[in-house]
Design a protein around this motif. Structure first.
Motif, PDB file in Angstrom:
ATOM      1  N   ILE A 258     -59.602 -20.171  75.596  1.00  0.00           N
ATOM      2  CA  ILE A 258     -59.997 -21.690  75.178  1.00  0.00           C
ATOM      3  C   ILE A 258     -58.838 -22.693  74.752  1.00  0.00           C
ATOM      4  O   ILE A 258     -58.925 -23.831  75.011  1.00  0.00           O
TER       5      ILE A 258
ATOM      6  N   THR B 165     -66.367 -18.480  74.838  1.00  0.00           N
ATOM      7  CA  THR B 165     -67.028 -19.129  73.901  1.00  0.00           C
ATOM      8  C   THR B 165     -68.226 -18.426  73.369  1.00  0.00           C
ATOM      9  O   THR B 165     -68.431 -18.138  72.066  1.00  0.00           O
TER      10      THR B 165
ATOM     11  N   ASN C 125     -57.429 -24.129  77.986  1.00  0.00           N
ATOM     12  CA  ASN C 125     -58.278 -24.889  78.887  1.00  0.00           C
ATOM     13  C   ASN C 125     -59.008 -25.968  78.162  1.00  0.00           C
ATOM     14  O   ASN C 125     -59.596 -26.744  79.210  1.00  0.00           O
TER      15      ASN C 125
ATOM     16  N   LEU D  74     -64.593 -19.422  80.530  1.00  0.00           N
ATOM     17  CA  LEU D  74     -64.609 -20.225  79.207  1.00  0.00           C
ATOM     18  C   LEU D  74     -65.920 -20.031  78.796  1.00  0.00           C
ATOM     19  O   LEU D  74     -65.988 -20.044  77.332  1.00  0.00           O
TER      20      LEU D  74
END
Length: 163
Positions: free
Chosen positions: A92, A31, A95, A27
């Motif tokens: 994303i 990002t 989660n 993650l």
């Protein structure tokens, strides 16, 4: 690439629960990769945009400066290898809760507006990613306004220090 990611986290970050930490690391990478793509949307690499990425990643994920720099380097390579944004946004979406996804959009705006020269392609990319993250328009605009206000306040503080 996957080995480089695993090696980075094994060497730099102590892990207790491998499955949860692996997901968290992916993650973070997803990002950061979106932010790197945002910074490169205008085909230029501005230091102010990468500074915004660094500060945003460090703040959101509570990493050290060194860990943040290494994560951004990995994300830069990952962004170059990716064929689209879907692989990052899907991870994303699956989660992150809605407020965290809004925070990702806010980080995108920070990068987009960092060099004070937003072009239409940068704005389109933020909009596209916001839509892929299922961000409501009002929250999308609110994130942009928060960033604009923060930058204008920062600018005014910098201006005041010259007097």
């Amino acid at each position: 690439m996957l080995e480089a990611i695993k090696r980075f986290y094994q060497e730099r970050i102590q892990v207790d629960d491998a499955a949860d930490d692996d997901l968290q690391h992916r993650l973070q990478l997803a990002t950061a990769a979106l932010l790197v793509e945002m910074a490169q949307e205008d085909n230029e690499r501005h230091s102010m945009e990468f500074q915004a990425i660094h500060e945003g990643i460090r703040e959101v994920f509570h990493l050290s400066d060194e860990e943040t720099t290494e994560l951004i380097d990995l994300a830069d390579r990952e962004a170059h290898e990716a064929t689209d944004h879907f692989e990052f946004t899907q991870l994303i979406n699956e989660n992150f809760d809605y407020p965290t996804k809004c925070r990702v959009v806010e980080l995108l705006w920070r990068v987009c507006l960092a060099d004070e020269d937003m072009n239409r392609y940068e704005e389109q990319l933020v909009r596209k990613i916001g839509e892929l993250l299922h961000i409501e328009h009002k929250d999308f605009i609110a994130a942009k306004i928060r960033v604009q206000q923060a930058y204008s306040t920062s600018y005014m503080n910098d201006y005041d220090s010259y007097e």
